[in-house]
Design an enzyme around this catalytic site. Structure first.
Site, PDB file in Angstrom:
ATOM      1  N   TYR A  81      -0.945   0.005  10.452  1.00  0.00           N
ATOM      2  CA  TYR A  81      -1.151  -0.604   9.144  1.00  0.00           C
ATOM      3  C   TYR A  81       0.009  -0.252   8.211  1.00  0.00           C
ATOM      4  O   TYR A  81       0.567  -1.123   7.526  1.00  0.00           O
ATOM      5  CB  TYR A  81      -2.482  -0.098   8.584  1.00  0.00           C
ATOM      6  CG  TYR A  81      -2.811  -0.488   7.164  1.00  0.00           C
ATOM      7  CD1 TYR A  81      -3.328  -1.746   6.862  1.00  0.00           C
ATOM      8  CD2 TYR A  81      -2.649   0.428   6.109  1.00  0.00           C
ATOM      9  CE1 TYR A  81      -3.663  -2.094   5.558  1.00  0.00           C
ATOM     10  CE2 TYR A  81      -2.975   0.079   4.803  1.00  0.00           C
ATOM     11  CZ  TYR A  81      -3.481  -1.175   4.534  1.00  0.00           C
ATOM     12  OH  TYR A  81      -3.803  -1.510   3.247  1.00  0.00           O
TER      13      TYR A  81
ATOM     14  N   SER B 109       0.841  -1.202   0.000  1.00  0.00           N
ATOM     15  CA  SER B 109       0.000   0.000   0.000  1.00  0.00           C
ATOM     16  C   SER B 109       0.868   1.241   0.000  1.00  0.00           C
ATOM     17  O   SER B 109       2.002   1.215   0.499  1.00  0.00           O
ATOM     18  CB  SER B 109      -0.882   0.015   1.243  1.00  0.00           C
ATOM     19  OG  SER B 109      -1.518   1.274   1.369  1.00  0.00           O
TER      20      SER B 109
END
Ligand SMILES: Cc1cc2nc3c(=O)[nH]c(=O)nc-3n(C[C@H](O)[C@H](O)[C@H](O)COP(=O)(O)OP(=O)(O)OC[C@H]3O[C@@H](n4cnc5c(N)ncnc54)[C@H](O)[C@@H]3O)c2cc1C
Ligand SMILES: NC(=O)c1ccc[n+]([C@@H]2O[C@H](COP(=O)([O-])OP(=O)(O)OC[C@H]3O[C@@H](n4cnc5c(N)ncnc54)[C@H](OP(=O)(O)O)[C@@H]3O)[C@@H](O)[C@H]2O)c1
Lengths: 249, 442
Positions: free
Chosen positions: A154, A141
């Protein structure tokens, strides 16, 4: 029809993975779908069969759990008869506040998004090395490009995964084995269902799937999707801390 | 399942604005949760497809919407029999991509492929082949709906017959369609054999329509700005699937209109210039082959073309008059439009056949239909549309709710006497802006 390829998808109920699997089904590939929810897996499998996949197999497996991972991975390969392209797609966004308040939650997120993902990637890499060919794709990501207060738990896990993939790409440089790290920006999927969408920064999972397909064909080690996130993250990575600290992102 | 507030969702005509609470299920088993989450507060919700309805049938302003486009999976496709069962949120675009390479085609298609199977059933859509095969409802084998009071109900011609019929053209009010099973038709080629021909009067249209009865697809474009002895001139187009050739699904779309255009872009001069060019262009007398995409979906080439009408949006109006009254009524309609000085960019004329739909609320019946687009200029536009309504009402005709955002209550009720049955069968949790207007205003 081209020769069907053997496709392994870890986290096949992910919206992005499913859209990519459709591209593969349409060209007649054989797929093994791995995920933790058998009901969803069978819904996805029916769709891929209808779209023209030569064969669709499913395997129920909690991928955050890495107990006996080598044996489980061997059984995936055995059922599929080898692997041409593997996509590691599963992940959880989690909630930053929860991660700060509860170390079990923090650990669970890191385990899902990094620890287990790295282990599955390593197992795929080993199989590709033995076969002397094939492609490993994993979805990281843009959140892994710089730690931000809104989601660094995250982000750190994805950063770890990105570096792991970087290392694998380095290891296989100059060989027929391809490693692709996918870095999506904001994608309209169930993972982001709670967010108000719309606007130019949001991409569809179909778009991300097409970018993944292109990156595989071009053997790109890192792909930002849509492409403009490359520029956005270049700026964010290089913002002086003084300015960065004042931003609420 | 979470719902979020959204004040940007519009219908295709972009006239009605307001806030919805929206939930988008990703899995069929989430539909009940999505209905509950989206109806929180107002107590009502409505399934929404691709929002290609022009008026207020796909809106539930102040209430909830269940966005169905995330449920877009095929469930089973039998390439030998051409029977497809798929989620109601699957688009016709996706159906064609699946079906065409295998030698199958939609039995009925509207003028855009960006509609969902659910939306197509809820409005019982018709296409250029209505005179030959009727509406899509005639080609639906079974479906499942979710109702707040009964859960999942499977319906077919022999099971839950009343709900089966009422859901076809039921405006999304009898339940949320989960999946739909349709019979596709065989094609030998993705190409069409097409004949376009100009007609210079309205009589010419009726002559060509009669002479083309054995063509499966017919439609005509009319120039609504021509007057006098040219009133009703246009281009008649007929086609059939080619007997042989390759089977290639359409490609991806072209460019899209990125922002709202200035509202004055489509006025009587620009439309007039367009109409003259369109009538005169060589394609208007073309005979030969054409890919199905260009034949059925010319408008799909420009994404978000509805934004050309600017921020105030536009009204589409589609009326239907019975065969006995067709010629004078269509003449009167075109005459009224020509005198108004309002320009309709798209004006489509077609004869329907008499093949009855299973759905009692289905719009088409034998006769002639005229579909028009008018930029929203407030009262002026509404006055014109009111006059057009009048002409249709006098013939015992009716209007198409999917196209209309201002259909008068009395005209709706007299045109669709079965509306009371639909109200009786309505899921108490489901409601639309349109239905509120038709049933709760007096
Ligand atoms: C360029 C263009 C050309 C067109 N040409 C034609 C034509 O030739 N013939 C024709 O008949 N129509 C035509 N239409 C209209 C269009 O086909 C219909 O409005 C169609 O119903 C739109 O489908 P949708 O998926 O966008 O549904 P929406 O517009 O989002 O919703 C329409 C209705 O369907 C209901 N609905 C949607 N999904 C479900 C579901 N899963 N369960 C229950 N109810 C549901 C909604 O509640 C609403 O009442 C055209 C529209 C455009 C923009
Ligand atoms: N959406 C975005 O904006 C975005 C942006 C950047 C990166 N990404 C990454 O893209 C990938 C795909 O996400 P998505 O957007 O497609 O969201 P998604 O549809 O929510 O997919 C996430 C999937 O991961 C699966 N999963 C989670 N934990 C698992 C476990 N322990 N075992 C097996 N499967 C597990 C989930 O399965 P269940 O269905 O069983 O829960 C779900 O199918 C993720 O890695 C995500 O981090 C997404």
């Amino acid at each position: 029809m081209p020769e069907p390829k053997k496709i392994l998808i870890l986290g096949a109920t992910s919206a992005i993975a499913e859209r990519w699997a459709r591209l593969r089904a349409t060209r007649g590939d054989r797929l093994l779908l791995v995920g933790r929810d058998p009901g969803k897996l069978s819904i996805v499998a029916d769709d891929l069969r209808a779209r023209g996949a030569t064969e669709v197999l499913v395997a129920e497996s909690d991928l955050a759990d890495t107990d006996g991972a080598p044996q489980r991975f061997a059984s995936f390969l055995e059922r599929l008869g080898g692997v041409d392209v593997a996509l590691v797609a599963y992940g959880v966004l989690g909630n930053q506040a929860d991660a700060q308040a509860d170390t079990d939650r923090l650990e669970q997120g890191l385990r899902t998004n990094f620890l287990s993902a790295a282990i599955w990637c390593e197992l795929v890499a080993g199989a590709l090395e033995t076969a002397g060919a094939g492609t490993l794709v994993a979805i990281s990501s843009v959140a892994g490009d710089r730690g931000r207060r809104s989601n660094y738990a995250y982000g750190a896990a994805k950063a770890g995964l990105s570096v792991y993939l970087d290392g694998l790409a380095h290891r296989f440089a100059g060989t027929p084995v391809t490693v692709v790290a996918v870095k999506p920006g904001f994608v309209d999927t169930p993972m982001t269902a709670h967010v108000q969408k719309g606007g130019p920064l949001w991409a569809t999972p179909e778009r991300v799937a097409e970018d993944i397909e292109r990156a595989i064909a071009k053997r790109r080690p890192v792909v930002y999707t849509p492409w403009f996130w490359w520029g956005v993250m270049l700026i964010i990575r290089n913002l002086p801390r003084m300015i960065f600290n004042r931003m609420n992102i | 399942m979470t719902a979020r507030d959204d004040d940007r969702l519009l219908s295709w005509g972009r006239v009605h604005r307001g806030r919805h609470r929206v939930a988008g299920p990703a899995w069929p088993q989430d539909v009940a949760f999505a209905a509950a989450a989206s109806s929180e507060g107002a107590g009502t919700t409505l399934a929404r497809g691709l929002g290609r309805s022009y008026g207020d049938t796909c809106l539930n302003i102040g209430g909830g919407l269940v966005a169905m486009t995330g449920l877009d999976r095929a469930i089973a496709f039998d390439r030998t029999s051409g029977i497809l069962r798929a989620d109601a949120g699957m688009s016709l675009d996706a159906v064609l991509r699946l079906a065409v390479p295998a030698g199958w085609f939609l039995p009925v298609t509207p003028g855009t492929k960006f509609v969902t199977l659910g939306g197509a059933v809820a409005n019982d859509v018709h296409g250029k082949n209505h005179h030959a095969v009727g509406c899509i409802g005639r080609h639906v084998r079974r479906f499942a709906i979710w109702r707040s009071d009964r859960g999942v109900v499977e319906c077919g011609p022999d099971t839950e017959t009343e709900l089966f019929k009422a859901t076809i053209g039921g405006l999304g009010l009898t339940g949320i369609l989960l999946w739909v099973e349709i019979s596709l038709i065989r094609i030998a080629s993705s190409s069409m054999t097409v004949e376009n021909e100009r007609f210079d009067t309205l009589d010419g249209f009726f002559r060509l329509a009669e002479a083309s009865a054995d063509w499966p697809y017919t439609v005509a474009w009319v120039d609504t700005l021509s007057t006098g002895d040219r009133l009703g001139r246009g281009v008649f187009s007929r086609g059939r699937h080619a007997d042989a050739g390759s089977l290639e699904a359409h490609g991806s779309g072209g460019p899209a209109v990125p922002v709202d255009a200035p509202g004055v872009l489509l006025n009587r001069w620009t439309v007039g210039a367009f109409n003259r060019l369109y009538y005169a262009k060589p394609g208007s007398a073309y005979r030969g082959a054409q890919h199905y995409d260009g034949f059925f979906y010319p408008l799909d080439r420009l994404g978000n073309w509805n934004r050309l009408y600017g921020r105030r949006g536009f009204y589409q109006w589609q009326g239907l008059v019975p065969p006995s009254a067709a010629k004078p009524a269509v003449h009167a309609l075109l005459d009224r439009i020509a005198r108004s000085g309002e320009a309709s960019f798209l004006a489509v004329l077609k004869n329907f056949g008499d093949m009855a739909s299973p759905g009692p609320m289905s719009f088409p019946m034998a006769g002639t239909t005229l579909a028009l687009d008018f930029p929203n200029r407030g009262d002026r536009t509404l006055a014109l549309l009111g006059d057009l309504d009048q002409i249709v009402a006098e013939t015992g005709g009716r209007l198409y709710p999917a196209k209309d955002g201002r259909l008068p209550v009395a005209m709706f009720r007299s045109g669709y006497p079965a509306w009371t049955d639909l109200e009786r069968l309505r899921d108490p949790m489901l409601m639309s802006s349109f239905w509120r207007r038709m049933t709760q205003s007096e």
